[in-house]
Design a protein around this motif. Structure first.
Motif, PDB file in Angstrom:
ATOM      1  N   ASN A 259     -54.719  -7.655  65.551  1.00  0.00           N
ATOM      2  CA  ASN A 259     -53.484  -6.994  65.092  1.00  0.00           C
ATOM      3  C   ASN A 259     -53.632  -5.871  64.077  1.00  0.00           C
ATOM      4  O   ASN A 259     -54.080  -6.113  63.034  1.00  0.00           O
ATOM      5  CB  ASN A 259     -52.659  -8.180  64.388  1.00  0.00           C
ATOM      6  CG  ASN A 259     -51.248  -7.560  64.008  1.00  0.00           C
ATOM      7  OD1 ASN A 259     -51.244  -6.523  63.729  1.00  0.00           O
ATOM      8  ND2 ASN A 259     -50.284  -8.733  64.060  1.00  0.00           N
ATOM      9  N   TYR A 260     -53.457  -4.833  64.725  1.00  0.00           N
ATOM     10  CA  TYR A 260     -54.094  -3.552  63.772  1.00  0.00           C
ATOM     11  C   TYR A 260     -52.893  -3.254  62.823  1.00  0.00           C
ATOM     12  O   TYR A 260     -53.025  -2.529  61.677  1.00  0.00           O
ATOM     13  CB  TYR A 260     -54.318  -2.214  64.730  1.00  0.00           C
ATOM     14  CG  TYR A 260     -55.833  -2.309  65.359  1.00  0.00           C
ATOM     15  CD1 TYR A 260     -57.046  -2.122  64.724  1.00  0.00           C
ATOM     16  CD2 TYR A 260     -55.694  -2.951  66.704  1.00  0.00           C
ATOM     17  CE1 TYR A 260     -58.185  -2.097  65.484  1.00  0.00           C
ATOM     18  CE2 TYR A 260     -56.963  -2.935  67.404  1.00  0.00           C
ATOM     19  CZ  TYR A 260     -58.052  -2.694  66.856  1.00  0.00           C
ATOM     20  OH  TYR A 260     -59.362  -2.952  67.160  1.00  0.00           O
ATOM     21  N   ASP A 261     -51.734  -3.613  62.985  1.00  0.00           N
ATOM     22  CA  ASP A 261     -50.924  -3.223  61.801  1.00  0.00           C
ATOM     23  C   ASP A 261     -51.109  -4.224  60.735  1.00  0.00           C
ATOM     24  O   ASP A 261     -51.227  -3.712  59.494  1.00  0.00           O
ATOM     25  CB  ASP A 261     -49.383  -3.982  62.338  1.00  0.00           C
ATOM     26  CG  ASP A 261     -49.115  -2.901  63.239  1.00  0.00           C
ATOM     27  OD1 ASP A 261     -49.250  -1.752  63.416  1.00  0.00           O
ATOM     28  OD2 ASP A 261     -47.906  -3.226  64.003  1.00  0.00           O
ATOM     29  N   GLU A 262     -51.452  -5.556  60.773  1.00  0.00           N
ATOM     30  CA  GLU A 262     -52.017  -6.332  59.738  1.00  0.00           C
ATOM     31  C   GLU A 262     -53.308  -5.820  59.256  1.00  0.00           C
ATOM     32  O   GLU A 262     -53.481  -6.000  57.947  1.00  0.00           O
ATOM     33  CB  GLU A 262     -52.116  -7.829  60.371  1.00  0.00           C
ATOM     34  CG  GLU A 262     -51.013  -8.731  60.509  1.00  0.00           C
ATOM     35  CD  GLU A 262     -51.203 -10.100  60.955  1.00  0.00           C
ATOM     36  OE1 GLU A 262     -52.410 -10.404  61.133  1.00  0.00           O
ATOM     37  OE2 GLU A 262     -50.189 -10.854  61.332  1.00  0.00           O
TER      38      GLU A 262
ATOM     39  N   TYR B 168     -56.447  -3.488  54.547  1.00  0.00           N
ATOM     40  CA  TYR B 168     -57.095  -2.417  53.785  1.00  0.00           C
ATOM     41  C   TYR B 168     -56.327  -1.503  52.859  1.00  0.00           C
ATOM     42  O   TYR B 168     -56.814  -1.274  52.005  1.00  0.00           O
ATOM     43  CB  TYR B 168     -57.900  -1.573  54.992  1.00  0.00           C
ATOM     44  CG  TYR B 168     -58.931  -2.369  55.476  1.00  0.00           C
ATOM     45  CD1 TYR B 168     -60.099  -2.672  54.648  1.00  0.00           C
ATOM     46  CD2 TYR B 168     -59.038  -2.907  56.812  1.00  0.00           C
ATOM     47  CE1 TYR B 168     -61.352  -3.622  55.107  1.00  0.00           C
ATOM     48  CE2 TYR B 168     -60.093  -3.705  57.384  1.00  0.00           C
ATOM     49  CZ  TYR B 168     -61.067  -3.824  56.540  1.00  0.00           C
ATOM     50  OH  TYR B 168     -62.171  -4.582  56.997  1.00  0.00           O
ATOM     51  N   ASN B 169     -55.233  -0.940  53.532  1.00  0.00           N
ATOM     52  CA  ASN B 169     -54.296  -0.114  52.622  1.00  0.00           C
ATOM     53  C   ASN B 169     -53.751  -0.717  51.113  1.00  0.00           C
ATOM     54  O   ASN B 169     -53.948  -0.044  50.415  1.00  0.00           O
ATOM     55  CB  ASN B 169     -53.134   0.340  53.257  1.00  0.00           C
ATOM     56  CG  ASN B 169     -52.588   1.462  52.725  1.00  0.00           C
ATOM     57  OD1 ASN B 169     -52.927   2.595  52.299  1.00  0.00           O
ATOM     58  ND2 ASN B 169     -51.230   1.262  52.605  1.00  0.00           N
ATOM     59  N   THR B 170     -53.661  -2.079  51.200  1.00  0.00           N
ATOM     60  CA  THR B 170     -53.148  -2.747  49.973  1.00  0.00           C
ATOM     61  C   THR B 170     -54.496  -2.557  49.054  1.00  0.00           C
ATOM     62  O   THR B 170     -54.313  -2.366  47.777  1.00  0.00           O
ATOM     63  CB  THR B 170     -52.955  -4.164  50.234  1.00  0.00           C
ATOM     64  OG1 THR B 170     -51.813  -4.482  51.183  1.00  0.00           O
ATOM     65  CG2 THR B 170     -52.914  -4.783  48.933  1.00  0.00           C
ATOM     66  N   LEU B 171     -55.784  -2.744  49.438  1.00  0.00           N
ATOM     67  CA  LEU B 171     -56.929  -2.659  48.529  1.00  0.00           C
ATOM     68  C   LEU B 171     -56.977  -1.311  48.046  1.00  0.00           C
ATOM     69  O   LEU B 171     -57.587  -1.045  47.093  1.00  0.00           O
ATOM     70  CB  LEU B 171     -58.235  -3.171  49.296  1.00  0.00           C
ATOM     71  CG  LEU B 171     -58.144  -4.632  49.707  1.00  0.00           C
ATOM     72  CD1 LEU B 171     -59.392  -4.983  50.691  1.00  0.00           C
ATOM     73  CD2 LEU B 171     -58.138  -5.644  48.374  1.00  0.00           C
ATOM     74  N   LEU B 172     -56.865  -0.437  48.996  1.00  0.00           N
ATOM     75  CA  LEU B 172     -56.936   0.966  48.630  1.00  0.00           C
ATOM     76  C   LEU B 172     -55.930   1.340  47.637  1.00  0.00           C
ATOM     77  O   LEU B 172     -56.329   2.091  46.398  1.00  0.00           O
ATOM     78  CB  LEU B 172     -56.834   2.009  49.903  1.00  0.00           C
ATOM     79  CG  LEU B 172     -57.944   1.869  50.825  1.00  0.00           C
ATOM     80  CD1 LEU B 172     -57.252   2.654  52.409  1.00  0.00           C
ATOM     81  CD2 LEU B 172     -59.158   2.483  50.619  1.00  0.00           C
TER      82      LEU B 172
ATOM     83  N   ARG C 196     -52.504   4.564  62.238  1.00  0.00           N
ATOM     84  CA  ARG C 196     -51.767   4.311  61.289  1.00  0.00           C
ATOM     85  C   ARG C 196     -52.025   4.805  59.845  1.00  0.00           C
ATOM     86  O   ARG C 196     -51.023   4.977  59.151  1.00  0.00           O
ATOM     87  CB  ARG C 196     -52.029   2.619  61.030  1.00  0.00           C
ATOM     88  CG  ARG C 196     -51.639   1.808  62.197  1.00  0.00           C
ATOM     89  CD  ARG C 196     -52.162   0.581  62.391  1.00  0.00           C
ATOM     90  NE  ARG C 196     -51.638  -0.118  63.687  1.00  0.00           N
ATOM     91  CZ  ARG C 196     -51.834  -0.212  64.897  1.00  0.00           C
ATOM     92  NH1 ARG C 196     -52.791   0.881  65.204  1.00  0.00           N
ATOM     93  NH2 ARG C 196     -51.293  -0.752  65.848  1.00  0.00           N
ATOM     94  N   PHE C 197     -53.309   5.171  59.665  1.00  0.00           N
ATOM     95  CA  PHE C 197     -53.395   6.050  58.361  1.00  0.00           C
ATOM     96  C   PHE C 197     -52.734   7.492  58.510  1.00  0.00           C
ATOM     97  O   PHE C 197     -52.048   7.988  57.273  1.00  0.00           O
ATOM     98  CB  PHE C 197     -54.841   6.290  58.231  1.00  0.00           C
ATOM     99  CG  PHE C 197     -55.530   4.970  57.697  1.00  0.00           C
ATOM    100  CD1 PHE C 197     -55.600   4.760  56.250  1.00  0.00           C
ATOM    101  CD2 PHE C 197     -56.689   4.190  58.128  1.00  0.00           C
ATOM    102  CE1 PHE C 197     -56.169   3.468  55.585  1.00  0.00           C
ATOM    103  CE2 PHE C 197     -57.254   3.309  57.661  1.00  0.00           C
ATOM    104  CZ  PHE C 197     -56.885   3.049  56.171  1.00  0.00           C
ATOM    105  N   LEU C 198     -52.712   8.018  59.626  1.00  0.00           N
ATOM    106  CA  LEU C 198     -52.337   9.139  59.799  1.00  0.00           C
ATOM    107  C   LEU C 198     -50.711   9.168  59.615  1.00  0.00           C
ATOM    108  O   LEU C 198     -49.870   9.960  59.380  1.00  0.00           O
ATOM    109  CB  LEU C 198     -52.601   9.953  61.048  1.00  0.00           C
ATOM    110  CG  LEU C 198     -54.069  10.374  61.198  1.00  0.00           C
ATOM    111  CD1 LEU C 198     -54.046  10.997  62.735  1.00  0.00           C
ATOM    112  CD2 LEU C 198     -54.560  11.159  60.057  1.00  0.00           C
TER     113      LEU C 198
END
Length: 250
Positions: free
Chosen positions: A22-25, A30-34, A55-57
């Motif tokens: 699930n790439y949204d999850e 990862y974004n939360t950690l960043l 998703r990053f873009l």
């Protein structure tokens, strides 16, 4: 390092992992950690076919991806025409400018099979991080993985993508366990046509799994301070995710 997911295998990987992950999850994780570590520039090692990239873009992040497989990068570029991708080896790379954070995703650490591979990777990461930059990566936990594969020598995963049903049969050889908790992995990939399995491809890799203590020691020896260790269950294997900060050598 083997030629990973080249040619036909890159497209099979891309199709099957749409179901596996699930790439949204994954992006949220990862974004939360960043964001916790105030990272504004990101390199993803093992960026693959660009599923996290988009998703990053979409979030307007300063992102670039690095992958060993040119076939995977070709698919990623089709999906993310404005993204920056580097064809390279995590053991020896040099960015034009250092970044705040480096991710190694998708258990890509499994392909670092020698101690030299691991040390060279952390050395390269260290050189390409800004002061106080962080590395975030996952790895398969040997303490759980080896007993599981010994009891389950054949592991089957099924996936469906664009009206096609896929099966992967993974075979793990734990009877001849190699040095450094390395295992030989063979896999057969099939599609289902008219109720019958049709072979797509065979794959073979030597991979390595790690104990948490090993990873902690590698990080210490390469001048990283561990900030957080997360015990994380994934679609197939139990993993740990580690967040570590670059220490300044005085």
């Amino acid at each position: 390092m083997a030629n990973l997911y080249e040619g036909k295998m890159a497209a099979i990987y891309d199709a099957m992992y749409q179901t596996f992950v699930n790439y949204d999850e994954e992006y949220l994780f990862y974004n939360t950690l960043l964001q916790e570590n105030k990272c504004s520039s990101i390199l993803e090692i093992g960026s693959g076919t660009g599923n996290l990239t988009k998703r990053f873009l979409a979030d307007n992040q300063n992102y670039q991806g690095l992958d060993y497989s040119e076939s995977m990068i070709a698919i990623a570029k089709e999906k993310n025409k404005n993204a920056t991708f580097i064809s390279g080896d995590m053991r020896d790379f040099k960015l034009a400018n250092p970044v705040d954070s480096i991710l190694i995703t998708g258990r890509s650490t499994s392909y670092l099979i020698t101690n030299d591979d691991i040390n060279r990777t952390f050395e390269s990461i260290y050189k390409n991080l800004k002061e106080n930059g962080v590395v975030i990566f996952d790895f398969i936990d040997a303490n759980r993985f080896i007993p599981f594969t010994k009891e389950n020598p054949v592991i089957i995963h099924e996936a469906q993508f664009e009206n096609t049903n896929y099966i992967r049969e993974s075979h793990w050889d734990t009877n001849n366990l190699l040095e450094n908790f390395m295992l030989e992995w063979t896999a057969q990939y099939y599609i289902i046509k008219n109720g019958e399995k049709e072979i797509l491809e065979n794959d073979f890799s030597t991979v390595r799994v790690f104990t948490l203590n090993e990873i902690q020691l590698f990080l210490y020896l390469n001048n990283f301070e561990i900030l957080k260790t997360i015990d994380r269950e994934t679609y197939a294997y139990d993993t740990y995710v580690v967040v570590a900060r670059k220490k300044i050598i005085v």
